[in-house]
Scaffold this active site. Structure first.
Site, PDB file in Angstrom:
ATOM      1  N   ARG A   1       0.819  -1.206   0.000  1.00  0.00           N
ATOM      2  CA  ARG A   1       0.000   0.000   0.000  1.00  0.00           C
ATOM      3  C   ARG A   1       0.856   1.261   0.000  1.00  0.00           C
ATOM      4  O   ARG A   1       1.917   1.303   0.621  1.00  0.00           O
ATOM      5  CB  ARG A   1      -0.891  -0.018   1.246  1.00  0.00           C
ATOM      6  CG  ARG A   1      -2.019   0.994   1.205  1.00  0.00           C
ATOM      7  CD  ARG A   1      -3.070   0.669   2.265  1.00  0.00           C
ATOM      8  NE  ARG A   1      -2.674   1.115   3.593  1.00  0.00           N
ATOM      9  CZ  ARG A   1      -2.551   0.303   4.643  1.00  0.00           C
ATOM     10  NH1 ARG A   1      -2.762  -0.987   4.529  1.00  0.00           N
ATOM     11  NH2 ARG A   1      -2.207   0.797   5.825  1.00  0.00           N
ATOM     12  N   HIS A   2       0.378   2.300  -0.671  1.00  0.00           N
ATOM     13  CA  HIS A   2       1.025   3.604  -0.625  1.00  0.00           C
ATOM     14  C   HIS A   2       0.548   4.339   0.617  1.00  0.00           C
ATOM     15  O   HIS A   2      -0.621   4.251   0.979  1.00  0.00           O
ATOM     16  CB  HIS A   2       0.694   4.416  -1.881  1.00  0.00           C
ATOM     17  CG  HIS A   2       1.559   5.617  -2.062  1.00  0.00           C
ATOM     18  ND1 HIS A   2       1.385   6.783  -1.345  1.00  0.00           N
ATOM     19  CD2 HIS A   2       2.628   5.836  -2.871  1.00  0.00           C
ATOM     20  CE1 HIS A   2       2.286   7.670  -1.711  1.00  0.00           C
ATOM     21  NE2 HIS A   2       3.055   7.132  -2.629  1.00  0.00           N
TER      22      HIS A   2
END
Length: 389
Positions: A236-237
């Site tokens: 995930r960013h």
């Protein structure tokens, strides 16, 4: 036809530049490989007894190290004992015509051998003297030894890698070494440009630890803005959503929507435009806040179809998406093949070994069909001695 840097013949924007390479293992050799790909003549000076340590690292193909080949293709080799006066004299012969010397010994080693930066500056004022080390030439840790995993551990990147509550995870590629090699190459090219204008050489000092911090992207800004060290987040960013790996019927794909209009375009394409109107997902900031709920909502419909279906569908809809390739899939991707990123080594004894070529493309330099072979230990002694009387 794609144009790119040339091969061992010296075709490329650094053609005519002579690099004396006293490095071994990875950070330094990776740097000088980049310079060789750009057309520089790289003369690798090795220990007469065993050469570069990485000659003993696997995998092996017909007794030759694939590890060594991948980082030292396109160079020349001469074996010199830097404690031997006769071999020291040969090194001075090289330095009289060299543009760059690069070394990755512990700080102080070169000075003890009589080849420290101050001594050489007096003899060769136009020489670019580059040093790549674990912690740099100054500071309380300057004398400490370091390897890639040391830089990754101390530089913070291992604390960001993996999944929350998972054990410490090293980045799969040696980013501690490779980052330092990249920054050293950039420093050398910048110093050469300065020399062209001023006529002066200079020292270039690059530390693996410094380089690792420089590659932390926005993690440092996140710490200063929140007062809390960022944690691992898997794929995930930390500040963009959707921007991670999502489960589908037969595996995972990556979907990345970097702004609100693109997210709405995605929702419209997949027939779930109500997601863009949901107050939890209406803006990127809200989506990042409710990222787990967003992932659950997306995977509810993504898991009804296969990887192939979604990649074809999202590709036609203009949504950034990708498969999660293994190495075999990555090197055989049509785009990678078209760009000639991975090329065979021009050495029948290690066929069918291929290595990564230069990712830098230039007009005026044709992409080679192969990458030049790596030298055997001391293979080029006769030619080097003839060229540097």
């Amino acid at each position: 036809m794609i144009a790119q840097t040339g091969a061992k013949s010296g075709s490329g924007p650094l053609s005519g530049i002579v690099v004396v390479d006293l490095t071994r293992v990875l950070a330094g050799p990776f740097c000088t490989m980049l310079l060789a790909d750009l057309g520089a003549r790289v003369i690798k000076v090795e220990n007469p007894k065993s050469g570069d340590d990485s000659r003993a690292y696997g995998p092996f193909i017909n007794g030759k190290s694939g590890y060594f080949i991948a980082q030292n293709r396109g160079k020349e080799s001469i074996a010199l004992d830097l404690k031997n006066p006769e071999d020291q004299a040969i090194l001075h012969r090289l330095l009289r015509r060299a543009d760059v010397l690069i070394e990755n010994f512990r700080p102080g080693t070169m000075a003890r051998l009589g080849f420290g930066q101050d001594a050489l500056k007096a003899l060769y004022p136009q020489l670019i003297y580059a040093s790549t080390s674990g912690f740099g030439q100054t500071g309380p840790y300057a004398d400490r030894p370091a390897y890639d995993i040391i830089a990754q551990a101390m530089g913070g990147i291992m604390s960001l890698t993996g999944h929350e509550d998972s054990p410490p995870t090293r980045v799969g590629a040696s980013i501690g070494d490779l980052g330092a090699g990249l920054f050293t190459a950039l420093g050398i090219v910048s110093a050469l440009h300065h020399r062209n204008r001023s006529g002066e050489g200079m020292a270039v000092d690059v530390a693996m630890l410094d380089s690792q911090l420089a590659l932390l992207e926005n993690a440092i800004a996140r710490y200063y803005s929140t007062g809390t060290s960022p944690k691992p987040m898997g794929a995930r960013h930390p500040s963009i959503a959707p921007f991670e790996a999502y489960r589908v019927k037969d595996g995972h794909i990556v979907i990345a929507c970097g702004n609100d209009p693109l997210f709405r375009q995605f929702c419209r394409a997949v027939g779930h435009e109500h997601l863009a109107d949901d107050p939890r997902f209406a803006t990127n900031a809200k989506r990042s806040e409710h990222v787990l709920a967003l992932k659950e909502a997306m995977e509810a419909f993504l898991t009804t179809q296969t990887i192939r279906h979604w990649l074809d569908f999202l590709g036609k809809a203009g949504i950034p998406s990708a498969p999660i390739n293994n190495v075999e899939q990555a090197i055989n991707d049509p785009q990678v093949q078209h760009r000639r990123v991975v090329l065979p080594v021009d050495d029948p004894s290690v066929a069918p070994l291929c290595v990564a070529g230069s990712p830098i493309k230039f007009s005026g330099f044709v992409t080679p069909e192969t990458r030049p072979r790596a030298p055997d230990l001391d293979e080029d002694r006769a030619r080097i001695l003839a060229d540097f009387p």
